[in-house]
Design a protein around this motif. Sequence first.
Motif, PDB file in Angstrom:
ATOM      1  N   SER A  43       6.522  -0.183   4.241  1.00  0.00           N
ATOM      2  CA  SER A  43       6.928   1.369   4.994  1.00  0.00           C
ATOM      3  C   SER A  43       8.283   1.597   5.593  1.00  0.00           C
ATOM      4  CB  SER A  43       5.756   0.844   5.694  1.00  0.00           C
ATOM      5  OG  SER A  43       6.415   0.815   7.509  1.00  0.00           O
ATOM      6  N   GLU A  55       6.525   6.336   9.834  1.00  0.00           N
ATOM      7  CA  GLU A  55       5.031   6.124  10.165  1.00  0.00           C
ATOM      8  C   GLU A  55       5.290   7.356  11.737  1.00  0.00           C
ATOM      9  OE1 GLU A  55       6.094   1.920  12.388  1.00  0.00           O
ATOM     10  OE2 GLU A  55       7.584   3.238  14.254  1.00  0.00           O
ATOM     11  N   LEU A  80      -4.663  12.494   7.706  1.00  0.00           N
ATOM     12  CA  LEU A  80      -3.347  10.979   6.952  1.00  0.00           C
ATOM     13  C   LEU A  80      -4.048  11.198   5.237  1.00  0.00           C
ATOM     14  CD1 LEU A  80      -1.945   9.835   9.746  1.00  0.00           C
ATOM     15  CD2 LEU A  80      -1.060  11.822   8.232  1.00  0.00           C
ATOM     16  N   GLU A 124      -2.892  10.850   1.286  1.00  0.00           N
ATOM     17  CA  GLU A 124      -2.723  10.209   0.967  1.00  0.00           C
ATOM     18  C   GLU A 124      -3.762  10.141  -0.494  1.00  0.00           C
ATOM     19  OE1 GLU A 124      -3.198   5.425   1.286  1.00  0.00           O
ATOM     20  OE2 GLU A 124      -5.127   6.578   2.087  1.00  0.00           O
ATOM     21  N   VAL A 166       1.761   8.608  -2.029  1.00  0.00           N
ATOM     22  CA  VAL A 166       1.231   7.218  -0.250  1.00  0.00           C
ATOM     23  C   VAL A 166       0.600   6.961   0.265  1.00  0.00           C
ATOM     24  CG1 VAL A 166       2.142   9.233   1.816  1.00  0.00           C
ATOM     25  CG2 VAL A 166       2.445  10.178   0.305  1.00  0.00           C
ATOM     26  N   LYS A 167       1.030   5.762   0.641  1.00  0.00           N
ATOM     27  CA  LYS A 167       0.628   4.890   1.536  1.00  0.00           C
ATOM     28  C   LYS A 167       0.039   4.776   2.773  1.00  0.00           C
ATOM     29  CE  LYS A 167       0.397   2.074  -2.783  1.00  0.00           C
ATOM     30  NZ  LYS A 167       1.294   2.568  -3.219  1.00  0.00           N
ATOM     31  N   ILE A 168      -0.928   4.867   3.448  1.00  0.00           N
ATOM     32  CA  ILE A 168      -1.144   4.708   4.783  1.00  0.00           C
ATOM     33  C   ILE A 168      -2.245   3.445   5.487  1.00  0.00           C
ATOM     34  CG2 ILE A 168      -2.613   6.135   6.709  1.00  0.00           C
ATOM     35  CD1 ILE A 168      -0.513   7.731   4.767  1.00  0.00           C
ATOM     36  N   THR A 177       0.753  -1.456   3.672  1.00  0.00           N
ATOM     37  CA  THR A 177       2.609  -1.454   3.525  1.00  0.00           C
ATOM     38  C   THR A 177       2.802  -2.739   4.256  1.00  0.00           C
ATOM     39  OG1 THR A 177       2.076  -0.904   6.300  1.00  0.00           O
ATOM     40  CG2 THR A 177       2.083   1.235   4.775  1.00  0.00           C
ATOM     41  N   SER A 232       1.405   3.016   9.867  1.00  0.00           N
ATOM     42  CA  SER A 232       2.772   2.745   9.097  1.00  0.00           C
ATOM     43  C   SER A 232       2.561   3.584   6.939  1.00  0.00           C
ATOM     44  CB  SER A 232       2.919   1.177   8.773  1.00  0.00           C
ATOM     45  OG  SER A 232       3.335   1.262  10.039  1.00  0.00           O
ATOM     46  N   LEU A 233       3.249   4.044   7.285  1.00  0.00           N
ATOM     47  CA  LEU A 233       3.667   5.192   5.771  1.00  0.00           C
ATOM     48  C   LEU A 233       4.636   4.957   5.315  1.00  0.00           C
ATOM     49  CD1 LEU A 233       3.725   8.664   7.494  1.00  0.00           C
ATOM     50  CD2 LEU A 233       1.738   7.654   6.564  1.00  0.00           C
ATOM     51  N   VAL A 293       6.445   6.450   1.592  1.00  0.00           N
ATOM     52  CA  VAL A 293       6.430   7.395   1.215  1.00  0.00           C
ATOM     53  C   VAL A 293       7.402   7.394   0.318  1.00  0.00           C
ATOM     54  CG1 VAL A 293       6.739  10.065   1.464  1.00  0.00           C
ATOM     55  CG2 VAL A 293       5.525   8.574   3.431  1.00  0.00           C
ATOM     56  N   ILE A 342       3.096  16.165   6.370  1.00  0.00           N
ATOM     57  CA  ILE A 342       2.306  15.233   7.528  1.00  0.00           C
ATOM     58  C   ILE A 342       2.961  15.671   9.304  1.00  0.00           C
ATOM     59  CG2 ILE A 342       2.376  13.177   8.095  1.00  0.00           C
ATOM     60  CD1 ILE A 342       3.590  11.913   5.225  1.00  0.00           C
TER      61      ILE A 342
END
Lengths: 893, 240
Positions: A75, A78, A95, A99, A106-108, A148, A243-244, A246, A258
């Motif tokens: 990640s 965050e 969020l 996604e 983009v993962k969350i 992540t 956590s992201l 991007v 965001i």
Amino acid sequence: MQTVETTPTWQKKIGLAWQLFLQWNLRSALATPWRTSLTVLGIALGVAVVLAMNAATWSAMDAFKAGITEVAGSSNWEVVPTAVPTLDEQVLRPLYELEAQTDEAVKIAPVLEGQGLWVNPSLNKSEPLVPTAEVVSILGVDMVQNKTTDSVQWVAGQAPINWFQLFQNGNHVLVGETLAKRHGLTVGSRFSLLVNTTVEPLQVTGILQAKGVGGSSGGDCVIADLATVQPLLNQAGRLSRVSLIVPKALEASVLPKIKQVLPASTVSLQPPQRRGQRVETLLKSYQINLTALSLIALLVGAFLIYNTLNVVMVRRKPELATLLVIGTPKRLLQLLLLAEATLLGLVGSVLGLGLGLLMLSGMSQAVSQTLQAIYTGVGSAGLIIPPWLPWVAIGLGIATTWVGAYFPTKEALAVQPAEAVRPQGSQVKAQLNTVKWLKLGGVFIVFSVILAFLPAVDGVPIAGYIATKLLLLGSAFCLPWVIKNTIVWLQPILPANWVWTPAALALFSGALNRTATACASVMVSIALLVSLSLLIGSFRSSVQLWVLQSLKADLFIQPYTHEMSRGGGRLSNETVELIRSVAGVAAVDNFLELDATYQGQPYKLGLGRMDLFAEHGNVKFVNGEATRSVITRVVALAKQPKNAVYGAIVSEPFAMKHHLVQGDKLTLPTPKGNLNLTVEGVYFDYASEQGYVIIPRQLYERFDGSMVGQNTSASVYVQPNVSADTVKTALLKVLPPTQLLSIRTNQQLREEVLRVFDQTFAITYVMQAVALGIALLTVLNTLWTLVLESQQELAILKVIGFQGRQIRAVVLSQALLLAFFGGGGGIMVGCGLAVILVHVLNYQSFGWTVPLQFSWVLAGQTFLGVALGALLGGWSPAQLAVKASILKSLRSQ
Amino acid sequence: MPNSCSSSLIIVENLSKQYQLSEPAVLKSVSFTVEKGSFVSLMGPSGCGKSTLLHLLGALDTPTSGTVRVNGAVISAFSEAELALFRQQQLGFVFQFFNLLPTLSVLENVSLPLLLNGVSNHQAHAVAMDWLGKVGLSHRAKAAPPQLSGGEQQRAAVVRALIHKPFLVLADEPTGNLDSASGEAVMTILKELAFAQGTSIIMATHSEELARQTDRLLRLRDGVLVQDEPLKPLHTEVLA
């Protein structure tokens, strides 16, 4: 040269230098093993202190920081709370929408973190379970879509047999490799953790390697699905962070979006590494102060090196002169002496590394426990020495040797070749220009005073640190003048029948170059010893008084997890109500302490029953106002409608860090808008260097409903004529067996506070021991040298009729003079140093006002101790002087 | 009177030295020359300026006024590096108290001037052993100086002063700390070895007897050169 036509080539020059180094420097050093050992020991002690102190704090910090890096995985961004420790999980909805909009580019991944205490299994089920001090990190992640964190890696043969158990049963968890190894856990093992106030039985589903997500807290962790961890930690609907991932290409377009959907006042979008910076900020003052103190120890070591090398160089002057006479270039001699100092520094540093490891094994636990209890909440997994630290320590050791060797070497190299021609007995003794050194010392002391008044830079009292060094050096420079003139003044007032005193004073002042540096070395060591003793003594007295004044409740109750790791562990409202229901309880002040951030600086937000506090509590306000008066005002202001300006009290460290005084305004962000406050009072507090803001909890709950029903401690006031112990016993009876609480009486808590205090300062005792050791070594070294160099004078005294006991008295009088000037000077300079340590370094680093308390007993004990040490150290040289043959002594010159 | 003919190794002109302004000068306008290969003795009571004169000739100290020329060069004008080179190549010293380096063996002590002049370690040791043999010290080559008698130490010191074949050896009371037999032995070695390689010697001494063995006697009194007397030429005695 008449016939041999030779011009030294580079190789030959190097060969010559190497030969001279081996034959002259090295053999000379080995020929005086006592002095060489002293030099090496001086370096070793300094390096050991630097290594031990820094490695101890590093080890304690590492567990926390390592966890952050490992868990962050791939990640790169965050979402974290800025005002209070957790986020409302409602933040996930926009969020997830983002996604989806990016086709999951983009993962969350939401995360909730907490802590529990390891509970040893009880063999006898009728015995109550007792939690250990072993803190275990609890991590809740989205097990269904773990996006992540890096793909998980299992310990061989310990992968989950049935994944679904993690979602089906609330007590199935994955365990980090370190924790599993320590307790022999395998898939299917059962164990218990004390979470908040309840012993939670858990079962191992799989064991993760200590990397990626399994590397949280160095593998000392328990990981489960978010849905399991939220109720386990009593944090329903809450998250520690999101956590992201991007992709770089999307950052420019996605990050603003965001930010747009987040409540800017209470959450922040940041790279994961920034969380580590928070711990660094927290520990900055603690670490810098330890480093600064260890550098003072190194300076004390430099004085020992200076003193010893001064003796060595004076003795080698005729040899240096001879080498110059036969045509050895001065530059080559400089190089040789530098190489010798470097070798001594290297040997001392390497020895110091070993000694440091020994010290470290003794002190790391104390430091780790201090940091765990006060700052990080995470214990260190073991000793971790960063790879750069030994090199830095060696570098500092060598640099210290160079500093200590600079003046003696410079003076030795200034020798005139003609010195070699003179017979040794008639060699000119270097005269010390005491007035020149007095002037330089005066300038240093004046600068030291000026620097002591300068403010800290970015919270670091740099000017104060330099002031301590300048004060020590300045005082050392003034000492030769003081000795010279005091001896002139002493001579006529000493009893005439003490026939040995004129000889002792003459020999002492005749070798002022030597004796003054020895006295300075003793003085610096004793100054460090005295200043640390005064600092600790004054601080302890202040804390004792503060505890006595502030702790008014009869019982203090908190979860063990909160006690072991500040910030972790909660008391439920049900438990508070249970406490209230116990017979004999008059009132319960349920307090919530939250780790929060104000203007980028961590602090503690305290939410309490201020109405009860006004009635029972007592804190000392900086302006002297009564507790009841201030708190009544705060309670009254809290009753105003929303969007008014309310009242708060802040602790002295918080006020100092943010430059606040009574009447100033501060604004705290909350999920329901800003909470505007006026500082109604600044109170003395030694509980946290981060500082407290305390407001009525009912007021805060109007702005943040998520905190309702959460408590970190409860102060219990018992009814008149009921003993606290009776209530404690009754309380233990009504608590369910799975509920474990730390319950301390007022007296027990006071003792605990002082125990933690003593543990925090235990590390400084090592430095005091080092300082005392160096002082005694210096005395011994100097007296041996004085006796050896005064052989002729002592022999003449014998010739004219001095008896053995009078010769002994001459030597022991010199020992007492060393103690008088070194010890007495050290006590005086130590007091000055203590003023800087207490009023400048302590205040600028931590914001604590500590009235300095001078102790005549300490001064007397120190002086007597140094005098006794000097007499003991002087006995052996005195015997040598008594037994020396007159003829041999005269011939030797 | 100064003699500035081409065979002069040292030309001293109006040399004065005053350490403190408040004190009288130690040397007062001293002038003389020293020929190449000659052996000059320097006499006078204690405090007359003998040692000071030797220090100035060896550039161990700087004159208050006047000049010292060695091989035509004014040595007080030398830089520190030039002085080191001058001492390394052109000078040898013999002290009353030997001044051997105590941590070096006798062999290492006497090899040092050769090493400083760039001779290889192997060659320097071979030459040094040869010289030690000449003075009867080859069996003590590996001993540390404090293990030697005074006479032996001074013989080693003489070898150290001469081994690199300097133009000039300055000897400050070389026998002052020795019994008469040892002193005589050192004096003989000094004369023979110096003569063999054409090295000039200036020797400060209190002994009239030793002074009479040199080519020329210079006598100082209260910093003034009061006597400059040629004696029997050294080479005649050595050849005899």
